[in-house]
Design a protein around this motif. Structure first.
Motif, PDB file in Angstrom:
ATOM      1  N   SER A  65       0.839  -1.197   0.000  1.00 21.31           N
ATOM      2  CA  SER A  65       0.000   0.000   0.000  1.00 21.31           C
ATOM      3  C   SER A  65       0.873   1.246   0.000  1.00 21.31           C
ATOM      4  N   PHE A  66       0.282   2.363  -0.344  1.00 25.98           N
ATOM      5  CA  PHE A  66       1.033   3.613  -0.442  1.00 25.98           C
ATOM      6  C   PHE A  66       0.068   4.790  -0.285  1.00 25.98           C
ATOM      7  N   TYR A  67       0.632   5.964  -0.089  1.00 27.17           N
ATOM      8  CA  TYR A  67      -0.157   7.182   0.016  1.00 27.17           C
ATOM      9  C   TYR A  67      -0.277   7.849  -1.353  1.00 27.17           C
ATOM     10  N   GLN A  68      -1.517   8.073  -1.754  1.00 35.04           N
ATOM     11  CA  GLN A  68      -1.769   8.678  -3.051  1.00 35.04           C
ATOM     12  C   GLN A  68      -1.756  10.192  -2.928  1.00 35.04           C
ATOM     13  N   GLY A  69      -1.484  10.863  -4.051  1.00 34.91           N
ATOM     14  CA  GLY A  69      -1.445  12.322  -4.056  1.00 34.91           C
ATOM     15  C   GLY A  69      -2.830  12.929  -3.988  1.00 34.91           C
ATOM     16  N   PRO A  70      -2.914  14.246  -3.838  1.00 28.72           N
ATOM     17  CA  PRO A  70      -4.205  14.926  -3.742  1.00 28.72           C
ATOM     18  C   PRO A  70      -5.001  14.838  -5.034  1.00 28.72           C
ATOM     19  N   THR A  71      -6.310  14.845  -4.891  1.00 27.35           N
ATOM     20  CA  THR A  71      -7.182  14.901  -6.061  1.00 27.35           C
ATOM     21  C   THR A  71      -7.206  16.331  -6.588  1.00 27.35           C
ATOM     22  N   VAL A  72      -7.930  16.535  -7.683  1.00 23.55           N
ATOM     23  CA  VAL A  72      -8.022  17.879  -8.254  1.00 23.55           C
ATOM     24  C   VAL A  72      -8.636  18.848  -7.247  1.00 23.55           C
ATOM     25  N   ALA A  73      -9.673  18.405  -6.537  1.00 28.06           N
ATOM     26  CA  ALA A  73     -10.332  19.271  -5.558  1.00 28.06           C
ATOM     27  C   ALA A  73      -9.459  19.516  -4.332  1.00 28.06           C
ATOM     28  N   GLN A  74      -8.533  18.608  -4.051  1.00 33.54           N
ATOM     29  CA  GLN A  74      -7.691  18.715  -2.857  1.00 33.54           C
ATOM     30  C   GLN A  74      -6.287  19.234  -3.180  1.00 33.54           C
ATOM     31  N   SER A  82       6.302  20.027  -1.605  1.00 36.24           N
ATOM     32  CA  SER A  82       7.238  18.904  -1.528  1.00 36.24           C
ATOM     33  C   SER A  82       7.594  18.574  -0.073  1.00 36.24           C
ATOM     34  N   VAL A  83       7.413  19.538   0.842  1.00 37.30           N
ATOM     35  CA  VAL A  83       7.676  19.283   2.266  1.00 37.30           C
ATOM     36  C   VAL A  83       6.665  18.285   2.802  1.00 37.30           C
ATOM     37  N   PHE A  84       5.403  18.497   2.473  1.00 40.47           N
ATOM     38  CA  PHE A  84       4.352  17.555   2.871  1.00 40.47           C
ATOM     39  C   PHE A  84       4.602  16.188   2.240  1.00 40.47           C
ATOM     40  N   TYR A  85       4.988  16.186   0.965  1.00 40.71           N
ATOM     41  CA  TYR A  85       5.271  14.926   0.257  1.00 40.71           C
ATOM     42  C   TYR A  85       6.414  14.162   0.927  1.00 40.71           C
ATOM     43  N   SER A  86       7.484  14.852   1.315  1.00 41.55           N
ATOM     44  CA  SER A  86       8.635  14.193   1.949  1.00 41.55           C
ATOM     45  C   SER A  86       8.238  13.575   3.286  1.00 41.55           C
ATOM     46  N   LEU A  87       7.438  14.303   4.082  1.00 43.88           N
ATOM     47  CA  LEU A  87       6.987  13.758   5.372  1.00 43.88           C
ATOM     48  C   LEU A  87       6.100  12.541   5.166  1.00 43.88           C
ATOM     49  N   LEU A  88       5.209  12.603   4.176  1.00 41.25           N
ATOM     50  CA  LEU A  88       4.316  11.478   3.902  1.00 41.25           C
ATOM     51  C   LEU A  88       5.098  10.286   3.341  1.00 41.25           C
ATOM     52  N   SER A  89       6.142  10.567   2.558  1.00 41.42           N
ATOM     53  CA  SER A  89       6.978   9.488   2.029  1.00 41.42           C
ATOM     54  C   SER A  89       7.758   8.806   3.148  1.00 41.42           C
ATOM     55  N   ALA A  90       8.299   9.607   4.076  1.00 39.73           N
ATOM     56  CA  ALA A  90       9.006   9.033   5.219  1.00 39.73           C
ATOM     57  C   ALA A  90       8.049   8.216   6.080  1.00 39.73           C
ATOM     58  N   CYS A  91       6.801   8.666   6.154  1.00 40.98           N
ATOM     59  CA  CYS A  91       5.786   7.915   6.894  1.00 40.98           C
ATOM     60  C   CYS A  91       5.534   6.557   6.245  1.00 40.98           C
ATOM     61  N   ALA A  92       5.495   6.524   4.915  1.00 44.24           N
ATOM     62  CA  ALA A  92       5.308   5.251   4.217  1.00 44.24           C
ATOM     63  C   ALA A  92       6.537   4.358   4.382  1.00 44.24           C
ATOM     64  N   GLU A  93       7.725   4.961   4.325  1.00 48.27           N
ATOM     65  CA  GLU A  93       8.971   4.195   4.471  1.00 48.27           C
ATOM     66  C   GLU A  93       9.048   3.550   5.863  1.00 48.27           C
ATOM     67  N   LYS A  98       5.022   1.396   0.145  1.00 47.40           N
ATOM     68  CA  LYS A  98       5.533   1.899  -1.124  1.00 47.40           C
ATOM     69  C   LYS A  98       5.508   3.427  -1.130  1.00 47.40           C
ATOM     70  N   VAL A  99       6.380   4.022  -1.921  1.00 47.97           N
ATOM     71  CA  VAL A  99       6.462   5.477  -2.042  1.00 47.97           C
ATOM     72  C   VAL A  99       6.294   5.872  -3.499  1.00 47.97           C
ATOM     73  N   LEU A 100       5.369   6.791  -3.776  1.00 45.62           N
ATOM     74  CA  LEU A 100       5.176   7.289  -5.131  1.00 45.62           C
ATOM     75  C   LEU A 100       6.274   8.279  -5.494  1.00 45.62           C
ATOM     76  N   THR A 101       6.563   8.380  -6.766  1.00 44.15           N
ATOM     77  CA  THR A 101       7.489   9.414  -7.228  1.00 44.15           C
ATOM     78  C   THR A 101       6.817  10.776  -7.091  1.00 44.15           C
ATOM     79  N   TRP A 102       7.607  11.814  -7.043  1.00 41.26           N
ATOM     80  CA  TRP A 102       7.075  13.169  -6.906  1.00 41.26           C
ATOM     81  C   TRP A 102       6.216  13.551  -8.111  1.00 41.26           C
ATOM     82  N   SER A 103       6.650  13.187  -9.307  1.00 41.29           N
ATOM     83  CA  SER A 103       5.881  13.533 -10.508  1.00 41.29           C
ATOM     84  C   SER A 103       4.546  12.814 -10.560  1.00 41.29           C
ATOM     85  N   THR A 104       4.453  11.650  -9.901  1.00 36.24           N
ATOM     86  CA  THR A 104       3.172  10.937  -9.835  1.00 36.24           C
ATOM     87  C   THR A 104       2.293  11.517  -8.737  1.00 36.24           C
TER      88      THR A 104
END
Length: 290
Positions: A65-74, A82-93, A98-104
């Motif tokens: 499982s992994f954390y998905q990025g925000p929807t269009v509304a979110q 990218s700060v929020f993304y890094s914290l969420l990625s470390a949370c998944a690690e 699994k960790v999504l790429t930044w572009s995804t």
């Protein structure tokens, strides 16, 4: 099959405020801030800034499982940072997920905020310096690079908020993602123009070919030949000559009918010396002579 924790859950507010039920491995104690908060809880604090102070980061169910990025509304300035993304990625690690790429992760973000958090850090938390790493370089979160920045100062609430929070020496502004609308529109217009040119060229060749194959009255019609519809009617048509009939003077030749056969008598020429005299006219009974 990957099991995603959808954004509708990650970005869901709850009455308890900022919270998480994720449990990090003990080997990831380095990722906790000076307040003893896991990266999952710090991510919840940042997400709550754009969600009326209510935010939950749920725990991952398994290692697929992994954390998905925000929807269009979110796709707000919190979720697209990218700060929020890094914290969420470390949370998944720290949960062996699994960790999504930044572009995804930022697919639905029209504006991204690399290496900055475009809001004041909320009180009650501290953001580790490693959360500000450049995720665009490797298109993702780098755990090794994060562990090398543990001695750097954290970012905390600013008594005089300016709207943008970044670590010392880092002031990279928000960047707008390149939209594909322009190239797509240009490609569509170019395709339409190219198709129009092809159609016009094909029409020109077909028309030229048809003109070349069309019959020419001057070249292909035999000389002297005219179709029936082309004959101009006359007021008096030429009559077909009648067959000779001794009983019908109208069938006699014109030279004879006006002279030799005048008054029903045939004139035979007589020769006297060099002078031609008319012979006596014989009576013609109308019966054929033998």
């Amino acid at each position: 099959m990957f099991l995603a924790i959808f954004a509708s859950l990650v970005f869901a507010g709850i009455a308890a405020g900022q919270s998480t039920n994720a449990t990090c491995s003990s080997s990831f104690q380095w990722a906790f801030n000076s307040l003893g908060q896991s990266p999952c809880l710090v991510a919840a604090y940042l997400g709550a800034v754009c969600d009326d102070g209510l935010f939950l980061v749920p725990g991952l169910t398994d290692d697929t499982s992994f954390y998905q990025g925000p929807t269009v509304a979110q796709a707000n300035k919190c979720g697209c940072s990218s700060v929020f993304y890094s914290l969420l990625s470390a949370c998944a690690e720290c949960q062996s997920g699994k960790v999504l790429t930044w572009s995804t992760f930022d697919t639905n973000c029209t504006t991204v905020y690399p290496q900055i958090f475009d809001s004041n850090i909320p009180s009650g938390t501290a953001v580790p310096h490693w959360a500000y790493q450049n995720v665009t370089a490797d298109d993702g979160f780098n755990v090794t690079l994060a562990q090398m920045q543990l001695e750097a100062p954290e970012s905390t609430a600013n008594p005089n908020p300016t709207g943008t929070t970044a670590p010392p020496g880092n002031s990279e502004p928000p960047s707008h993602k390149n939209s594909n609308a322009g190239p797509i529109a240009g490609g569509v217009v170019g395709g339409v123009v190219l198709l129009a040119l092809v159609c016009m060229t094909a029409f020109w060749f077909i028309r030229r070919r048809r003109r070349g194959a069309a019959p020419s009255n001057l070249m292909q019609t035999p000389m002297g030949y005219h179709a029936t519809s082309e004959i101009t009617p006359f007021s008096s048509a030429i009559q077909t000559p009648k067959l000779y009939n001794p009983a019908d003077p109208s069938t006699f030749p014109s030279s004879l009918s006006s002279g030799m056969y005048s008054s029903g008598r045939v004139q035979s020429p007589s020769y006297t010396g060099n002078t031609v005299t008319d012979a006596p006219r014989a009576q013609y009974s109308g019966a054929p002579e033998v």
